[in-house]
Design an enzyme around this catalytic site. Structure first.
Site, PDB file in Angstrom:
ATOM      1  N   CYS A   1       0.831  -1.286  -0.004  1.00  0.00           N
ATOM      2  CA  CYS A   1       0.068  -0.053   0.022  1.00  0.00           C
ATOM      3  C   CYS A   1       0.844   1.242   0.025  1.00  0.00           C
ATOM      4  O   CYS A   1       0.636   2.085  -0.826  1.00  0.00           O
ATOM      5  CB  CYS A   1      -0.987  -0.034   1.142  1.00  0.00           C
ATOM      6  SG  CYS A   1      -0.181  -0.025   2.795  1.00  0.00           S
TER       7      CYS A   1
ATOM      8  N   HIS B   1      -1.929   0.932   7.018  1.00  0.00           N
ATOM      9  CA  HIS B   1      -2.703   1.052   5.639  1.00  0.00           C
ATOM     10  C   HIS B   1      -2.592   2.482   5.107  1.00  0.00           C
ATOM     11  O   HIS B   1      -2.786   3.271   6.187  1.00  0.00           O
ATOM     12  CB  HIS B   1      -3.998   0.225   5.608  1.00  0.00           C
ATOM     13  CG  HIS B   1      -4.438  -0.121   4.205  1.00  0.00           C
ATOM     14  ND1 HIS B   1      -3.664  -0.677   3.425  1.00  0.00           N
ATOM     15  CD2 HIS B   1      -5.330   0.499   3.485  1.00  0.00           C
ATOM     16  CE1 HIS B   1      -4.436  -0.665   2.447  1.00  0.00           C
ATOM     17  NE2 HIS B   1      -5.577   0.143   2.536  1.00  0.00           N
TER      18      HIS B   1
ATOM     19  N   HIS C   1      -6.507   2.268  -3.428  1.00  0.00           N
ATOM     20  CA  HIS C   1      -5.530   1.786  -2.342  1.00  0.00           C
ATOM     21  C   HIS C   1      -5.182   0.431  -2.782  1.00  0.00           C
ATOM     22  O   HIS C   1      -5.807  -0.143  -3.700  1.00  0.00           O
ATOM     23  CB  HIS C   1      -5.787   1.753  -0.904  1.00  0.00           C
ATOM     24  CG  HIS C   1      -7.076   0.891  -0.746  1.00  0.00           C
ATOM     25  ND1 HIS C   1      -7.244  -0.297   0.093  1.00  0.00           N
ATOM     26  CD2 HIS C   1      -8.359   0.906  -1.354  1.00  0.00           C
ATOM     27  CE1 HIS C   1      -8.476  -0.691   0.246  1.00  0.00           C
ATOM     28  NE2 HIS C   1      -9.199  -0.187  -0.857  1.00  0.00           N
TER      29      HIS C   1
END
Length: 271
Positions: free
Chosen positions: A179, A230, A242
């Site tokens: 990510c 994240h 993402h």
């Protein structure tokens, strides 16, 4: 007079920590220099294979989808064009890459309203002389985007990744790096270097409230500011782009989804 001077000194000392903190907030950000771009792949797997090959040699490369739907690979951050060319020629000689372009840096992060410019010689063409403009009408100039619009460009660039199966770093990457590698690649294309991991990315940039989010802002998720796991790129209307998990496709999700709503930690702006 002496009392006034003392008060002024105390005032400046009180301001010092805040000023230092503000400067440190921008630490870790820098402009991308000249880069090497390789390939024009119709199949994303070919771009992925070349990226992995470069990464196995310790080269921080990434692949992306251009506006015409073709995939390319980019790597490098060189202060001078000649340095980028020397590295590229060495890789060509070693048969690691084929033909290449040298991508120039974005001056002051200002770009025209089109895809990131790649240095190449324009094809010669013969055109008819343009007709004179009617009286009082001015010739339309290309609209330039300043730093205030770079967030929009970052968001639109991120959207071009949607649907691409993404593996940042091939098999050698640690879990959770995909990510942050994805958002780093997007910002690289926009001319800005940001840190590698989501935790490091959260430590730089300007803090933004959820109600103040704009296109291109990074949104962070986790248990707390010290436990970020994240990150994604906000693209408007409560949505962000993402890389969900290793090997999964880049996707668009809503920040209102229960999972992300509970884990939202904060957002940062870098333009």
């Amino acid at each position: 007079m002496l009392k006034t001077a003392r008060l002024l000194i105390i005032y400046l000392l009180l301001l010092a920590p805040a000023a230092t903190g503000c400067a440190a907030q921008r630490a870790g950000l820098s402009s991308v220099g000249f880069a090497i771009q390789v390939g024009a792949f119709s199949d994303v797997k070919n771009a992925e294979r070349l990226t992995k090959k470069l990464q196995e040699q310790g080269i921080e490369a990434f692949y992306f989808k251009r506006e015409n739907g073709i995939y390319a690979v980019r790597f490098g951050d060189f202060p001078r064009r000649e340095e980028a060319r020397k590295v590229a020629q060495k890789l060509v000689k070693e048969k690691t890459i084929g033909s290449y372009f040298i991508a120039p840096p974005q001056p002051d992060r200002t770009v025209l309203v089109r895809e990131t410019v790649i240095e190449k010689t324009p094809s010669p063409s013969i055109t008819k002389p343009s007709k004179p403009l009617p009286p009082g009408k001015k010739k339309e100039e290309p609209v330039k985007r300043d730093r205030g619009d770079m967030g929009n460009i970052a968001a639109r660039t991120a959207e071009r990744f949607v649907g691409i199966p993404y593996r940042w770093g091939g098999d050698t990457v640690v879990d959770g790096m995909d990510c942050s590698g994805f958002v780093r690649a997007v910002y690289n294309l926009c001319g800005v270097n940001i840190p590698r991991t989501s935790r490091e990315q959260y430590r730089v940039g300007d803090t933004v409230g959820r109600e103040e989010l704009k296109d291109g802002d990074l949104v962070f998720f986790g248990a707390s500011g010290d436990e970020i796991n994240h990150v994604g790129i906000f693209v408007g209307n409560g949505r962000f782009v993402h890389a969900p998990r290793r090997g999964d496709d880049i996707k668009v999700s809503s920040m209102d989804e229960s999972y992300f709503q509970k884990r939202f930690v904060g957002a940062k702006r870098y333009f």
